[in-house]
Design a protein around this motif. Structure first.
Motif, PDB file in Angstrom:
ATOM      1  N   TYR A 143     -29.745 -32.966  44.133  1.00  0.00           N
ATOM      2  CA  TYR A 143     -29.829 -34.124  43.238  1.00  0.00           C
ATOM      3  C   TYR A 143     -31.115 -34.915  43.489  1.00  0.00           C
ATOM      4  CZ  TYR A 143     -24.911 -32.975  42.643  1.00  0.00           C
ATOM      5  OH  TYR A 143     -23.743 -32.316  42.404  1.00  0.00           O
ATOM      6  N   ILE A 144     -31.535 -34.956  44.737  1.00  0.00           N
ATOM      7  CA  ILE A 144     -32.783 -35.640  45.087  1.00  0.00           C
ATOM      8  C   ILE A 144     -33.965 -34.905  44.460  1.00  0.00           C
ATOM      9  CG2 ILE A 144     -34.306 -36.341  46.988  1.00  0.00           C
ATOM     10  CD1 ILE A 144     -31.734 -36.517  48.742  1.00  0.00           C
ATOM     11  N   ILE A 145     -33.955 -33.573  44.565  1.00  0.00           N
ATOM     12  CA  ILE A 145     -35.025 -32.759  43.978  1.00  0.00           C
ATOM     13  C   ILE A 145     -35.050 -32.933  42.468  1.00  0.00           C
ATOM     14  CG2 ILE A 145     -35.844 -30.401  43.581  1.00  0.00           C
ATOM     15  CD1 ILE A 145     -34.599 -29.728  46.395  1.00  0.00           C
ATOM     16  N   GLU A 146     -33.880 -32.831  41.842  1.00  0.00           N
ATOM     17  CA  GLU A 146     -33.800 -32.982  40.382  1.00  0.00           C
ATOM     18  C   GLU A 146     -34.359 -34.332  39.938  1.00  0.00           C
ATOM     19  OE1 GLU A 146     -30.547 -33.612  36.810  1.00  0.00           O
ATOM     20  OE2 GLU A 146     -29.899 -33.626  38.892  1.00  0.00           O
ATOM     21  N   GLU A 147     -33.928 -35.398  40.597  1.00  0.00           N
ATOM     22  CA  GLU A 147     -34.375 -36.743  40.226  1.00  0.00           C
ATOM     23  C   GLU A 147     -35.887 -36.877  40.357  1.00  0.00           C
ATOM     24  OE1 GLU A 147     -33.873 -41.166  42.084  1.00  0.00           O
ATOM     25  OE2 GLU A 147     -32.031 -40.006  41.866  1.00  0.00           O
ATOM     26  N   TYR A 148     -36.434 -36.417  41.481  1.00  0.00           N
ATOM     27  CA  TYR A 148     -37.878 -36.542  41.695  1.00  0.00           C
ATOM     28  C   TYR A 148     -38.660 -35.733  40.662  1.00  0.00           C
ATOM     29  CZ  TYR A 148     -42.492 -36.622  43.661  1.00  0.00           C
ATOM     30  OH  TYR A 148     -43.843 -36.793  43.806  1.00  0.00           O
ATOM     31  N   VAL A 149     -38.251 -34.480  40.457  1.00  0.00           N
ATOM     32  CA  VAL A 149     -38.973 -33.594  39.540  1.00  0.00           C
ATOM     33  C   VAL A 149     -38.896 -34.107  38.103  1.00  0.00           C
ATOM     34  CG1 VAL A 149     -38.954 -31.274  38.531  1.00  0.00           C
ATOM     35  CG2 VAL A 149     -38.841 -31.558  41.008  1.00  0.00           C
ATOM     36  N   ASN A 150     -37.739 -34.578  37.689  1.00  0.00           N
ATOM     37  CA  ASN A 150     -37.605 -35.056  36.310  1.00  0.00           C
ATOM     38  C   ASN A 150     -38.300 -36.398  36.088  1.00  0.00           C
ATOM     39  OD1 ASN A 150     -36.286 -32.758  35.468  1.00  0.00           O
ATOM     40  ND2 ASN A 150     -34.255 -33.619  35.773  1.00  0.00           N
ATOM     41  N   ASN A 151     -38.447 -37.200  37.147  1.00  0.00           N
ATOM     42  CA  ASN A 151     -39.175 -38.468  37.028  1.00  0.00           C
ATOM     43  C   ASN A 151     -40.686 -38.285  37.183  1.00  0.00           C
ATOM     44  OD1 ASN A 151     -36.870 -39.975  36.556  1.00  0.00           O
ATOM     45  ND2 ASN A 151     -36.570 -40.437  38.722  1.00  0.00           N
TER      46      ASN A 151
END
Length: 191
Positions: A143-151
């Motif tokens: 979830y941390i990776i997803e949030e960072y990559v999508n932001n």
């Protein structure tokens, strides 16, 4: 344009697999697009989601080899996600103390892993501009990776896959599979 499409189809059907470099279709299409100058982006942003595991180091090697083939400037970043336990969800006070102690261990292990990654990157002169980005939150690393990559959308996300056994995968889930489906950018998974 027609010649480029014929060339692409021919190359897909005449795929060469070598031990030193195996380009995924995603990576190949990315390189083809850049070599034909279809985009106007001046610097290509590539993120590697990694820890200090052997498969992550393999993904870093792949990314460095990939960047060496680019004919345009690139920015290479290593994303290290630290997933901590959420505080005090238990009604038993001693469980909360165990979670806090476990979080201290997780953070200490993360510091060692980040140092190991930075030492590993120091071996490569061409990654002088590469930096390790650390994100810490009280949720799972995927979830941390997803949030960072999508932001902060990159042109390409590269990550390793550890090939968990089916029971482990069912219970824990696959970080790479989750990111493949949830991140809004091209994803290359290294095995």
């Amino acid at each position: 344009m027609k010649h480029g499409l014929i060339s692409l189809i021919a190359n897909i059907f005449c795929w060469e697999r070598t031990e030193s470099s195996l380009l995924s279709l995603n990576s190949y299409l990315f390189l083809l697009t850049m070599s034909n100058n279809h985009t106007t982006v001046s610097t290509y942003h590539i993120i590697i989601a990694a820890d200090d595991s052997p498969i992550s180091l393999k993904a870093i090697n792949y990314a460095i080899d990939f960047c060496a083939k680019l004919s345009v400037p690139y920015q290479l970043n290593i994303l290290y996600a630290i997933g901590l336990n959420p505080p005090g969800l238990s009604t038993f006070p001693f469980i909360g103390r165990l979670d806090r102690m476990n979080n201290l261990d997780i953070e200490e292990d993360a510091k060692k892993a980040i140092n190991k990654l930075e030492e590993y990157l120091a071996k490569y002169q061409q990654t002088g501009s590469a930096k390790v980005i650390v994100r810490k939150d009280e949720k799972d690393a995927k979830y941390i990776i997803e949030e960072y990559v999508n932001n902060n959308p990159p042109d390409l996300l590269i990550m390793g896959s550890s090939n968990k056994e089916s029971i482990q995968k069912l219970v824990l889930g696959s970080v790479s599979d989750y990111c493949l489906h949830q991140c809004k950018c091209p994803v290359t998974i290294i095995k």
